[in-house]
Write a protein that holds these residues in place. Structure first.
Motif, PDB file in Angstrom:
ATOM      1  N   CYS A 170      -5.441  -0.248   5.831  1.00  0.00           N
ATOM      2  CA  CYS A 170      -5.995   1.113   5.932  1.00  0.00           C
ATOM      3  C   CYS A 170      -7.261   1.267   5.089  1.00  0.00           C
ATOM      4  O   CYS A 170      -7.917   2.309   5.150  1.00  0.00           O
ATOM      5  CB  CYS A 170      -4.952   2.164   5.548  1.00  0.00           C
ATOM      6  SG  CYS A 170      -4.628   2.305   3.786  1.00  0.00           S
TER       7      CYS A 170
ATOM      8  N   CYS B 271       0.144   3.203   3.575  1.00  0.00           N
ATOM      9  CA  CYS B 271       0.552   2.746   4.910  1.00  0.00           C
ATOM     10  C   CYS B 271       1.609   1.643   4.842  1.00  0.00           C
ATOM     11  O   CYS B 271       1.984   1.075   5.869  1.00  0.00           O
ATOM     12  CB  CYS B 271      -0.669   2.254   5.692  1.00  0.00           C
ATOM     13  SG  CYS B 271      -1.288   0.654   5.155  1.00  0.00           S
TER      14      CYS B 271
ATOM     15  N   CYS C   5      -6.230  -1.666  -0.002  1.00  0.00           N
ATOM     16  CA  CYS C   5      -5.418  -2.060   1.139  1.00  0.00           C
ATOM     17  C   CYS C   5      -6.322  -2.671   2.205  1.00  0.00           C
ATOM     18  O   CYS C   5      -7.341  -2.094   2.585  1.00  0.00           O
ATOM     19  CB  CYS C   5      -4.688  -0.839   1.708  1.00  0.00           C
ATOM     20  SG  CYS C   5      -3.769  -1.223   3.209  1.00  0.00           S
TER      21      CYS C   5
ATOM     22  N   CYS D 222       0.846  -1.196   0.000  1.00  0.00           N
ATOM     23  CA  CYS D 222       0.000   0.000   0.000  1.00  0.00           C
ATOM     24  C   CYS D 222       0.886   1.252   0.000  1.00  0.00           C
ATOM     25  O   CYS D 222       1.740   1.405   0.876  1.00  0.00           O
ATOM     26  CB  CYS D 222      -0.899  -0.010   1.235  1.00  0.00           C
ATOM     27  SG  CYS D 222      -1.809   1.526   1.461  1.00  0.00           S
TER      28      CYS D 222
ATOM     29  N   SER E 148       1.442  -1.332   4.062  1.00  0.00           N
ATOM     30  CA  SER E 148       0.999  -2.691   4.366  1.00  0.00           C
ATOM     31  C   SER E 148       1.155  -3.584   3.139  1.00  0.00           C
ATOM     32  O   SER E 148       0.938  -3.153   2.007  1.00  0.00           O
ATOM     33  CB  SER E 148      -0.474  -2.672   4.801  1.00  0.00           C
ATOM     34  OG  SER E 148      -0.992  -3.992   4.764  1.00  0.00           O
TER      35      SER E 148
HETATM   36 ZN   LIG Z   1      -2.840   0.866   3.410  1.00  0.00          ZN
END
Ligand SMILES: [Zn+2]
Lengths: 161, 288
Positions: free
Chosen positions: A151, A126, A148, A123, A128
Motif C-alpha cells: 500500500c 493493509c 509498506c 503493515c 501486508s
Molecule cells: Zn500496507
C-alpha cells in the motif's frame, strides 16, 4: 484493583496517547495509604523526555481524584517492550503503528548485527507482510520507521528492547 | 498589522504565565524539577568507597554528556533526515545516561557538586553539567574532539559504543545496584547505537571511493585516542573481537598509528563547554 490504581492506570502516554501507562508497561506499582498514594514508574529509555509529563499527569489526575500523590522511579528491572500488554498492542495496530515482536534476550555477549534488523513486520494498514525498514530510529526513541511495499504507506514500528 | 511582543511584566499578566506552572524559576532549568532518581535507594553499599564510586559514575556520565553534545551538533546538519533523527535519538539516549550517572555520583558523594549561589534552583546533575570547568570533567578525549564529517562521527560512534557496551554488560552486575541498573538499561540502548554505527561503517567502507577515503581518514584520525578509551573502560578482548569483525567485513585494516600521549583534555572541550554552559552560567538562579 484499588481506586488509586484505576486512576493511575488510565493515564496515557504523552507520545503514544492510544496507550495507557499500564498498557505501555511503565506503571510498576501503586501504593495507597489513606489519601496518600505513591506511584512507581519506569522509563522506557534512559533519556525518555516523556517521563516528566507522565509524572505531572499522574499527580494531576490523582490530585483531582482526591489523593496526595507522589511519583517515584524504578530503574530495575529495565523496561522491556515485552511489557506492552495485548490490549496495548491492539491499540497500537488500531492507530496505524506496528507492535514490537519479542525482545532479544542474548545469553552471553550481545551479538553485533550488521544487516538490517530482521523482523516480521506486517503493515498495520493493509496487513501486508511485504514491508521494508526505512530507518532504525524514528520520531521518538522507541520507534523505527517502516514502509509498506504494497500500500506504500510509511508507518512506525515500536522497537524491541 | 504589527505584532506586539508580549510584556512579561504586564499588569494583566503575560501569555506565558500558564506555561510556568508552579515553578517561578523560568525555563533555564526546566519547569518543576524532577529527580531522575526519585524514590531510588541511593545508599552506597558498605563494601564500596563512596568517593571512588562517585568519581567512576562522573567519568561514565561525562563521556555520555560530551558525546551527546557532539552528536546533537548534527541536528539539522546530517546527510539526510533519517540520520539526523537517528543521531538525535542516540544523543538523547546518552543524555539520559549522563543525567542518571551524574545524579548517582552526586548522591554517592555530594562533595563532587559545585557550589552555586543561594537560592539557585539548579538540580545536582545540571550543576555538574553546567558549572564545572573543563579541567574537572573526567571524560576521555575520544568523545570531546570536534566533529568532522559524517564518516568521522560514524567511526567515533562505533569505537565508543563498542567499548561502552562491553563495559556496561559487565557493570550490570556491579555491587552498586544503582549503577548496575543504569548499566543494564544502557546496554539495550548501546546495542542499537553500535549496530547503527557498524552498518554505516560497512556502508561507507564499501561505498564509493570518496566515502571510503573519508571513513579511513576519520578512523585514522581517531585511533590515537582509542587506547585511552579502552583503558578507561577496562576493555577486554571482546572489544577487539567486535571491532575486528567490523573491520574484516568492511575490508579495513586496524590503523597503525601511535596512541596520543599525555592526559587531561584537548582545547576542543573548553570550546564545547563554553557554548554548552553559557546560558546556565549567565543565569545561575534560573531567572532573568
Ligand atoms: Zn500496507
Amino acid at each position: 484493583m484499588s481506586r488509586a490504581y484505576a486512576v493511575a492506570a488510565s493515564v496515557t502516554d504523552p507520545e503514544m496517547p492510544m496507550l495507557t501507562l499500564e498498557d505501555l508497561g511503565v506503571l510498576r506499582d501503586v501504593r495507597e495509604d489513606g489519601r496518600r498514594v505513591t506511584v512507581t514508574i519506569t522509563p522506557t529509555y534512559s533519556g525518555c523526555p516523556a517521563m516528566a509529563t507522565m509524572r505531572d499527569d499522574l499527580v494531576h489526575r490523582l490530585t483531582e481524584a482526591g489523593y496526595a500523590a507522589q511519583v517515584e522511579i524504578a530503574l530495575s528491572p529495565a523496561w522491556s517492550s515485552d511489557w506492552i500488554t495485548e490490549r496495548g498492542r491492539q491499540a497500537l495496530r488500531d492507530h496505524g503503528l506496528s507492535a514490537p515482536g519479542a525482545a532479544p534476550r542474548p545469553g552471553g555477549p550481545i551479538p553485533l548485527t550488521l544487516m538490517p534488523t530482521a523482523r516480521a513486520v506486517t503493515c498495520p494498514r493493509c496487513d501486508s507482510a511485504r514491508t521494508e525498514l526505512t530507518s532504525e530510529y524514528g520520531a521518538t526513541a522507541c520507534k523505527a520507521l517502516y514502509r509498506c511495499a504494497d500500500c506504500l504507506e510509511p508507518f512506525e514500528h515500536v522497537k524491541e528492547i | 498589522m504589527s505584532h506586539q511582543t508580549p510584556d512579561p511584566n504586564d499588569e494583566h499578566g503575560s501569555v506565558y504565565d500558564g506555561l510556568l506552572g508552579t515553578d517561578t524559576s523560568q525555563w533555564a532549568f526546566g519547569t518543576d524539577f524532577e529527580d531522575p532518581l526519585a524514590g531510588v535507594d541511593t545508599t552506597v553499599p558498605s563494601e564500596l568507597d563512596a568517593a571512588e564510586l562517585a568519581a567512576y559514575c562522573l567519568a561514565l556520565g561525562d563521556d555520555a554528556l560530551v558525546l551527546s553534545h557532539r552528536l546533537s551538533e548534527w541536528c539539522s546538519n546530517a546527510p539526510d533526515l533519517e540520520d539526523d533523527i537517528a543521531l538525535a535519538n542516540i544523543a538523547l539516549d546518552l543524555l539520559g545516561q549522563a543525567r542518571l550517572l551524574l545524579a548517582r555520583a552526586a548522591a554517592a558523594d555530594p562533595s563532587v557538586v559545585p557550589t552555586l549561589p543561594d537560592g539557585s534552583p539548579v538540580p545536582v546533575e545540571d550543576a555538574l553539567a553546567f558549572f564545572r570547568e573543563a579541567v574537572d570533567f573526567r571524560n576521555v578525549r575520544m568523545v570531546e574532539v570536534a566533529n568532522g564529517d559524517f564518516a568521522h562521527t560514524v567511526a567515533r560512534l562505533l569505537l565508543f559504543a563498542t567499548v561502552r557496551l562491553a563495559a556496561f554488560e559487565r557493570l550490570a552486575t556491579h555491587a552498586d545496584p544503582v549503577l548496575a541498573a543504569i548499566a543494564a538499561k544502557g546496554v539495550k540502548e548501546l546495542t542499537y547505537h553500535r549496530d547503527y554505527a557498524g552498518r554505516w561503517f560497512l556502508t561507507l567502507a564499501q561505498g564509493t571511493e570518496e566515502s571510503r577515503r573519508r571513513l579511513l581518514a576519520g578512523l585514522t584520525g581517531l585511533w590515537p585516542l582509542q587506547a585511552e578509551l579502552a583503558r578507561a573502560y577496562d576493555a577486554g578482548p571482546e572489544v577487539d573481537v567486535v571491532l575486528d569483525q567490523v573491520f574484516a567485513v568492511s575490508g579495513v585494516e586496524r590503523p597503525d598509528v601511535a596512541p596520543m600521549t599525555g592526559r587531561g583534555h584537548t582545547e576542543a572541550l573548553s570550546r564545547m563547554l563554553a557554548e554548552m554552559q553559557v546560558v546556565a552560567r549567565a543565569h545561575p538562579r534560573g531567572q532573568w
